[in-house]
Each structure stands twice: as C-alpha cells, then as structure tokens.
Design an enzyme around this catalytic site. Sequence first.
Site, PDB file in Angstrom:
ATOM      1  N   ARG A  77     -19.632  -7.317  -4.240  1.00 28.74           N
ATOM      2  CA  ARG A  77     -18.528  -6.944  -3.613  1.00 28.74           C
ATOM      3  C   ARG A  77     -18.109  -8.032  -2.682  1.00 28.74           C
ATOM      4  O   ARG A  77     -16.974  -8.142  -2.118  1.00 28.74           O
ATOM      5  CB  ARG A  77     -19.271  -5.865  -2.493  1.00 28.74           C
ATOM      6  CG  ARG A  77     -18.134  -5.134  -1.452  1.00 28.74           C
ATOM      7  CD  ARG A  77     -18.528  -3.737  -1.097  1.00 28.74           C
ATOM      8  NE  ARG A  77     -20.152  -3.794  -0.763  1.00 28.74           N
ATOM      9  CZ  ARG A  77     -20.613  -3.899   0.480  1.00 28.74           C
ATOM     10  NH1 ARG A  77     -20.077  -4.282   1.417  1.00 28.74           N
ATOM     11  NH2 ARG A  77     -21.691  -3.897   0.547  1.00 28.74           N
ATOM     12  N   TYR A 131       6.772   4.936  -3.096  1.00 29.26           N
ATOM     13  CA  TYR A 131       6.128   5.678  -3.815  1.00 29.26           C
ATOM     14  C   TYR A 131       5.664   6.767  -2.908  1.00 29.26           C
ATOM     15  O   TYR A 131       5.174   6.458  -1.910  1.00 29.26           O
ATOM     16  CB  TYR A 131       4.891   4.884  -4.515  1.00 29.26           C
ATOM     17  CG  TYR A 131       3.684   5.500  -5.164  1.00 29.26           C
ATOM     18  CD1 TYR A 131       4.057   6.646  -6.255  1.00 29.26           C
ATOM     19  CD2 TYR A 131       2.513   5.277  -4.816  1.00 29.26           C
ATOM     20  CE1 TYR A 131       2.941   7.258  -6.577  1.00 29.26           C
ATOM     21  CE2 TYR A 131       1.307   5.880  -5.170  1.00 29.26           C
ATOM     22  CZ  TYR A 131       1.546   6.797  -6.266  1.00 29.26           C
ATOM     23  OH  TYR A 131       0.558   7.736  -6.781  1.00 29.26           O
ATOM     24  N   ASP A 196       6.915  -4.061  -2.188  1.00 33.00           N
ATOM     25  CA  ASP A 196       6.206  -3.550  -3.364  1.00 33.00           C
ATOM     26  C   ASP A 196       7.120  -3.887  -4.676  1.00 33.00           C
ATOM     27  O   ASP A 196       8.106  -3.429  -4.829  1.00 33.00           O
ATOM     28  CB  ASP A 196       6.247  -1.774  -3.268  1.00 33.00           C
ATOM     29  CG  ASP A 196       5.180  -1.234  -4.386  1.00 33.00           C
ATOM     30  OD1 ASP A 196       5.324  -1.874  -5.420  1.00 33.00           O
ATOM     31  OD2 ASP A 196       4.864  -0.252  -4.095  1.00 33.00           O
ATOM     32  N   LYS A 221       0.098  -0.233 -13.469  1.00 29.13           N
ATOM     33  CA  LYS A 221       1.307  -0.202 -14.450  1.00 29.13           C
ATOM     34  C   LYS A 221       1.640  -1.241 -15.120  1.00 29.13           C
ATOM     35  O   LYS A 221       0.804  -1.607 -16.243  1.00 29.13           O
ATOM     36  CB  LYS A 221       2.393  -0.088 -13.244  1.00 29.13           C
ATOM     37  CG  LYS A 221       2.193   1.108 -12.286  1.00 29.13           C
ATOM     38  CD  LYS A 221       1.780   2.501 -12.646  1.00 29.13           C
ATOM     39  CE  LYS A 221       1.796   3.432 -11.553  1.00 29.13           C
ATOM     40  NZ  LYS A 221       0.867   3.383 -10.303  1.00 29.13           N
TER      41      LYS A 221
END
Length: 401
Positions: A77, A131, A196, A221
């Site tokens: 982590r 989005y 974005d 994507k």
Amino acid sequence: MDSASKGAYDAVRTASRALATEAVHAGRDDLARQGLHAPPIDLSTTYPSYDSRAEAARIDAFAATGAQLDGPPVYGRLGNPTVARFETALARLEGTESAVAFASGMAALSAVLLARSSTGLRHVVAVRPLYGCSDHLLTAGLLGTEVTWTDPAGITAALRPDTGLVMVETPANPTLAELDLRAVAHACGSVPLLADNTFATPVLQRPAERGARLVLHSATKYLGGHGDVLAGVVACDEEFARQLRQIRFATGGVLHPLAGYLLLRGLSTLPVRVRAASASAAELARRLAADPRVARVHYPRIGGAMIAFEVHGDPHEVIARVRLITPAVSLGSVDTLIQHPASISHRIVDADDRRGAGVSDRLLRMSVGLEDVEDLWADLDAALGAGAQVPSPVGLREAVG
C-alpha cells in the site's frame, strides 16, 4: 564519465525523445542494465527487513512528506516497483514531474478531491459535460465537496476563497465538446486546474503544457487499450503527488501490480493505436455527417478515436442491430464500442442537467477501434437501417460539431 555527469547526460537525452520513443522506453530505461528485456512483475504485498529502526524512520518520513520511499519497498500500500514503472512512464508522456496511479479513474478523482478538502478547500468549480460518474460524485457531495457548475466564461466569477479545484474534460464525455485549456487555466488564477485527458491521451494533447496542474486519466481506457484492466492515474507536479500518495495509502485505493504491468505494456503501443483509430474515426465521422439518417455528428477538431452522433430514428434500435461493433460501455479498446449515454454512462446525471449539457436522448457515443474502416461502416450502415430520414443529406461542415 562520473555518475553525476552520466545522470545529467541521460536527463538531456531523455528530454529530447519523441513521444513514440518515450511510449516504448519510458519506465523501462534500467532493464538492459539488469539483463532484462520485459519489465518484471512484483506481486509481493510485503517485503522483509531486519532493520526495524530504519523502517520506522522511513515510514515517519513518508507520513510527514508523502515522498517516495528511498531503498527497498516496505508494504504494497506504500508503493510497488511495477506500478512505479507505469507512473514514471505516464509522467514522461504527459510532461509532468510525477504521476500517481490508483485502482480506477474514480479512485483517482476521489483522491484529488480528498487532498483539496483536507486543507479546507471543499468547493469545486466544474464545467459540464463530464463523465457521468464524475458529475455524480461532485453533485452528490459524497466526499463533502460543494460544486458550482458553470460555462468556461463563468469560471473566474465562480471562484471563492474556499475553491480548491477547477475541473474540466476536453474533449468532453460524451459530446466531445472542446475547451481552450490555456484560457481556462488563466481564468483559474491560483486555483489548480484538473483536466480529464482520457479521450485525447498525451498523443493528441498534453494539458500540463497548457496550464493544467493535474491531468486525470481513466487508464482503463486508451492507456490500457485492450479492455482488460481497471485503473486511474493523475499526472502532476511532485508537490501534489506527495499529497496523493498519502491519500492513497490512507484510503487503500492502490493499483494492483498486474494492472500496472498491463498499463506499461499498453503505453508502448498507445501512439500507434490512437493514430490508427483516429484515422478510421475521422472517415466514419465524414460518412455519418453525410448520411440522411443522422441528425448531427460531433467530432473534435483535435481529432481522436471518439465519435458522438445523434440519429433521427430510435437510437436503441441502432444499438440492438450492430453485429461487428460491440454494444458496451467504456472506450479506448482495440475493438469498436458503441453505447447510449442517456441510458448508461450518463444515466446517473439528472435528466435536465444531462440535456442541458448537450447529452440528448438520441445521442450515441462510439469508440472506434482497429478494425478495417469498411467493415465498420458496413456494420453501422446496417444498424442505422431505413431509419427516419431528412429530405436531403447534411454536409460535413454543417453537421460536425
């Protein structure tokens, strides 16, 4: 050549590389010296250390600054070597000092919002469309933020003393509306601009060069490019990256090492994929704009592999009739995908807000892949069917928005 001189030489040589070269080599520069060709996948969740005092000091340093740990890893982590390779490569492609990867694009956006809120800056100014889930996260205030929606001309007037972020997406999802990032960044003043860049990718634009402090990607994507990995990443300066690493450690939105490996592999073909798919998309946009069954085509001036178009007939029938094109949400894969935003990707946005942002009920969004353009057109032509037609074809110049 001493190590300092070699480091300076390597930095200059790296800075002069073309994007296509960086896509192949960034994040992999050390492999040949290690006798490796393919990047290794480090799947360890924890790492042994016999010096617990030194580990305590390193963890204290991370807690204080969020800087990347010197020396071997401690715990998954806190950081992972395979993921770090992807972060290095993406930062180089976007032209930023650093990048911080997350388990998804929404995890990445959430981390940015939490980082700003933690300093008392809970207000966000945003421009629609975004989005759908980004829109919902801001509108619902799920992370304690408050949003003011505005158009680009109203950004400066919307800023408040507690504004921590301005967020835009260009080309926007799903209408492909474009913004002047330099003008938007100027309007933001000292408030960080988050752009974005999922649709454009660094192949078509690098928002940091136009004034954005933060560049967000749904790496699911185009960066991954094959529809087989979920991920998000923020490219930014090192100061902000340190805050994001601390948020990632505290919230646990880490990227799995295998996903980091797939993303690094995806970057190597990113320029080739984007340019090939963009050429097909431009041709399909031209044909759709001249088709009497299509009311309007949205294709950005910057180019790209995304097309949005509004039909005169029933968009749901088009979705039902495709056979080669995949009727599915998401985008950026090697195969072509089509979906109805009002039903899926932007369903969560209030209907009036959705329509006000240009997302009509007849709008279809298509992510063009790497198939032959003639095969794609044959499938689209059949899917459009007889349809509802206007009396005469609409020219490309009038139809493309």
